[in-house]
Design a protein around this motif. Structure first.
Motif, PDB file in Angstrom:
ATOM      1  N   LEU A   1      -3.304  -6.773  -8.999  1.00 44.23           N
ATOM      2  CA  LEU A   1      -3.106  -7.644  -7.991  1.00 44.23           C
ATOM      3  C   LEU A   1      -3.381  -6.949  -6.468  1.00 44.23           C
ATOM      4  CD1 LEU A   1       0.049  -9.818  -8.752  1.00 44.23           C
ATOM      5  CD2 LEU A   1      -2.310 -10.664  -8.591  1.00 44.23           C
ATOM      6  N   GLY A   2      -3.860  -5.712  -6.867  1.00 49.27           N
ATOM      7  CA  GLY A   2      -4.061  -4.950  -5.673  1.00 49.27           C
ATOM      8  C   GLY A   2      -2.987  -3.901  -5.059  1.00 49.27           C
ATOM      9  N   VAL A   3      -2.019  -3.980  -5.718  1.00 50.42           N
ATOM     10  CA  VAL A   3      -1.008  -3.196  -5.001  1.00 50.42           C
ATOM     11  C   VAL A   3      -1.391  -1.558  -5.186  1.00 50.42           C
ATOM     12  CG1 VAL A   3       1.495  -2.219  -5.653  1.00 50.42           C
ATOM     13  CG2 VAL A   3       0.748  -4.905  -5.719  1.00 50.42           C
ATOM     14  N   GLY A   4      -1.086  -0.944  -4.016  1.00 50.78           N
ATOM     15  CA  GLY A   4      -1.585   0.468  -4.122  1.00 50.78           C
ATOM     16  C   GLY A   4      -0.350   1.336  -3.383  1.00 50.78           C
ATOM     17  N   PRO A   5      -0.585   2.782  -3.382  1.00 51.83           N
ATOM     18  CA  PRO A   5       0.349   3.569  -2.847  1.00 51.83           C
ATOM     19  C   PRO A   5       1.013   3.112  -1.583  1.00 51.83           C
ATOM     20  CG  PRO A   5      -1.417   4.715  -3.654  1.00 51.83           C
ATOM     21  CD  PRO A   5      -1.829   3.249  -3.772  1.00 51.83           C
ATOM     22  N   GLU A   6       2.197   3.201  -1.226  1.00 54.27           N
ATOM     23  CA  GLU A   6       2.838   2.781  -0.082  1.00 54.27           C
ATOM     24  C   GLU A   6       2.873   1.246   0.367  1.00 54.27           C
ATOM     25  OE1 GLU A   6       3.982   5.327   2.731  1.00 54.27           O
ATOM     26  OE2 GLU A   6       4.397   6.688   1.574  1.00 54.27           O
ATOM     27  N   ASP A   7       2.037   0.299  -0.487  1.00 52.04           N
ATOM     28  CA  ASP A   7       2.191  -1.035  -0.335  1.00 52.04           C
ATOM     29  C   ASP A   7       3.714  -1.247  -0.413  1.00 52.04           C
ATOM     30  OD1 ASP A   7      -0.318  -1.394   0.493  1.00 52.04           O
ATOM     31  OD2 ASP A   7      -0.995  -2.140  -1.495  1.00 52.04           O
ATOM     32  N   ARG A   8       4.090  -2.522   0.167  1.00 55.40           N
ATOM     33  CA  ARG A   8       5.573  -2.974   0.060  1.00 55.40           C
ATOM     34  C   ARG A   8       5.364  -4.159  -0.899  1.00 55.40           C
ATOM     35  NH1 ARG A   8       3.276  -0.797   3.394  1.00 55.40           N
ATOM     36  NH2 ARG A   8       2.957  -2.660   4.789  1.00 55.40           N
ATOM     37  N   VAL A   9       6.517  -4.482  -1.977  1.00 53.63           N
ATOM     38  CA  VAL A   9       6.494  -5.534  -2.776  1.00 53.63           C
ATOM     39  C   VAL A   9       7.913  -5.982  -2.543  1.00 53.63           C
ATOM     40  CG1 VAL A   9       6.699  -5.975  -5.044  1.00 53.63           C
ATOM     41  CG2 VAL A   9       5.029  -4.572  -4.777  1.00 53.63           C
ATOM     42  N   ALA A  10       8.023  -7.201  -2.170  1.00 57.22           N
ATOM     43  CA  ALA A  10       9.212  -7.770  -1.972  1.00 57.22           C
ATOM     44  C   ALA A  10       9.817  -8.199  -3.185  1.00 57.22           C
ATOM     45  CB  ALA A  10       9.140  -9.044  -1.019  1.00 57.22           C
TER      46      ALA A  10
END
Length: 585
Positions: free
Chosen positions: A49-58
């Motif tokens: 889904l495009g999540v990468g380093p230091e992205d935030r996931v709720a």
């Protein structure tokens, strides 16, 4: 450990104990290998889904095994998890998701049924075919200990929460601090709201030491269920807020039987409660903890054992490894022994700062004049003194921040919500302490003209704030009391009359009479009528536990806490007890 990340440390543990149980809850349970594979699949889904380093996931799930999977998967994907309190009103949930810049929301079917924040892709962890089809192998995302681990939101003085950004290195240095006797934390009960910073201990302490997380059922827990969980799951370590610890110590000290260590803090720990629990459980270690979300949960501790002799207070104790607690005056100079000053914390655990708020970060995370160039210390706002034997004693707050039920609350945030209600000209919130040591918020409002509908004001506040931030009473004033210098005189605020919340109707049966007496004793009000609601009289969750304990002890009746929420009046409870008795006859 310094050069390892959380995913690397977890991978090492999986290799050591692949078939040991890692997490269990209800009828569900996962070994380390199974947890690793499930988290890997979800991590691959996040990366897709495009999540990468230091992205935030709720993360918005009921307390469950799936919650642990979601948190672990997030860090495996290189991202930071943002816990969203399941008890938050919808607008506050949405605000946390938006403020953190979350790129994905992880939820479950239980949360979906109640409505979810919008604006981001959502994965339903317990019902997502796309996740089930992902590979079970490690996603092998490069990770570094200085990456963000999580962003946890606490109450903010501006009227909005503030997000504390903590790195994996700081979480790991806490979990591997040499103070811990790992055997005492083999099976840890996950019982706190996971959006509370104690989740750092409840999740990572067992997982990274080869232990087991035992997940308590979702919802509110009463003492009888806690006792069953501790005994049935052979819990060895647990964290309880100081208020809950005190209630259990007074009402059901046998709850602690079988435990090896209890961590408690978040507010002043009652010396008599410690002594009562140790008298009942002499082999137990009670560790009074002190810290803040901004310093990765715990910064100081005071282990108490069977030889403990109660004094006036339970000291904070001494710093953990690689942590320094400075007690300074307003010029940042150390104060002498026995002199009160403000606590500043430096060394291990000082967070990166407040996410997206460099100005507030600069105010609270200040240059450390005692450390190496570039190091910082966190200004806690707590007052303390160092005793002659080197221990630190908490002495109160230097600002308007308080602790209620273990949660840190900025009174200004609550005041902002009250002031936003139509017809309110001024709003002030103060803390009232009961004889039993528990604290309650009281909201005082001055109307612009005419009268303020206090019932509607309470409903407005409940829609905007979580339960623990809603004042127990609201009082309308003609004007705010001022000192001779024209400043607000908080001490002159009138005491709320909790007894005057409804038209008094006297008890009509012996059971009602006994219940009225128990209500009055627990809530410290002089007179209770049978139509008075426990919660309108100022009752909160800790008093609810105390009430149920008294009813069990004096009437021999076991009630679940949800019954009190359904029928909170004396008349309603008496009818429920009579109906249950008749059905069992």
């Amino acid at each position: 450990m310094e050069s390892f990340s959380i995913p690397q440390r977890f991978a090492e543990q999986v290799a050591r104990t692949p078939d040991a149980v890692a997490v269990s809850g209800g009828t569900a349970g996962l070994t380390y290998r199974e947890l690793d594979e499930r988290a890997n699949r979800l991590a691959h889904r996040l990366i897709g889904l495009g999540v990468g380093p230091e992205d935030r996931v709720a993360v918005l799930l009921d307390r469950s095994v799936d919650l642990v999977v979601a948190v672990l998967a997030t860090v495996k994907a290189g991202a930071a998890y943002v816990p969203v309190h399941e008890g938050y009103p919808p607008d506050r949930r949405q605000w946390v998701v938006d403020h953190s810049g979350a790129v994905v929301l992880l939820a479950d079917t239980a949360m979906r049924a109640g409505g979810l924040p919008t604006g981001v892709p959502t994965v339903i962890v317990d019902d997502d075919p796309a996740t089930a089809g992902q590979p079970a192998g490690d996603p092998a995302v490069p990770s570094h200990p200085d990456q963000l681990a999580y962003v946890i939101h606490t109450s903010g003085s501006t009227g909005e929460p503030k997000g504390v950004a903590v790195t994996q290195r700081d979480a790991l240095r806490l979990i591997f601090d040499p103070q811990w006797t790992v055997e005492r934390h083999e099976r840890v009960l996950m019982v706190a709201p996971y959006a509370f910073n104690v989740s750092t201990y409840e999740i990572w302490m067992p997982l990274l030491h080869g232990g087991e997380i035992v997940v308590a059922p979702p919802g509110r827990l009463e003492p009888s269920l806690l006792r069953e969980l501790i005994t049935g799951a052979r819990i060895t370590g647990i964290h309880l807020t100081a208020g809950l610890f005190r209630v259990l110590a007074e009402e059901a000290p046998e709850t602690f039987a079988g435990l090896r260590e209890v961590l408690t803090g978040g507010d002043v720990v009652a010396p008599a409660a410690v002594r009562r629990v140790l008298d009942t459980n002499p082999g137990l270690v009670i560790r009074a903890m002190y810290g803040a979300t901004e310093t990765t949960l715990f910064s100081a501790h005071n282990p108490l054992t069977a030889d403990y002799r109660p004094g006036m207070v339970v000291p904070i104790g001494s710093p953990l490894s690689d942590v320094t607690l400075h007690i300074l005056d307003d010029r940042l100079s150390p104060v002498p022994t026995e002199v009160e000053g403000e606590i500043y914390i430096s060394g291990r655990g000082v967070a990166r700062g407040y996410f997206g708020d460099p100005e507030l970060t600069a105010q609270r995370f200040v240059a450390d004049p005692f450390g190496e160039p570039g190091t910082r210390m966190y200004r806690t706002g707590d007052l303390a003194r160092r005793t002659g034997d080197g221990l630190i004693e908490f002495a109160g707050r230097a600002n308007s921040q308080v602790k209620i039920l273990g949660f840190r609350i900025e009174l200004a945030e609550v005041e902002s919500v009250l002031a936003g209600f139509p017809g309110v000209a001024h709003a002030v919130v103060v803390v009232r302490e009961l004889d039993q040591g528990e604290k309650r918020l009281v909201g005082y409002v001055v109307p612009e003209s005419g009268e303020v509908d206090l019932g509607a004001l309470r409903a407005h506040t409940r829609e905007a704030l979580p339960d623990y931030m809603v004042p127990a009473a609201f009082v309308a004033l003609d004007a705010l009391p001022l000192t001779h210098n024209g400043k607000l005189d908080r001490r002159a605020m009138p005491e709320p009359d909790f007894a005057a919340v409804s038209t008094y109707r006297a008890p009509q049966t012996p059971l009602q009479e006994k219940l009225c007496a128990i209500f009055g004793s627990v809530l410290e009000v002089p007179r209770v009528g049978i139509d008075d609601s426990f919660f309108d009289l100022g009752g909160q969750s800790l008093q609810a536990m105390r009430l149920l304990g008294r009813i069990r002890a004096e009437l021999g009746v076991d009630l679940l806490i949800n019954v009190l929420f359904d029928v909170p009046t004396v008349a309603g409870l008496a009818k429920h007890i009579d109906d249950e008795s008749a059905a069992a006859a």
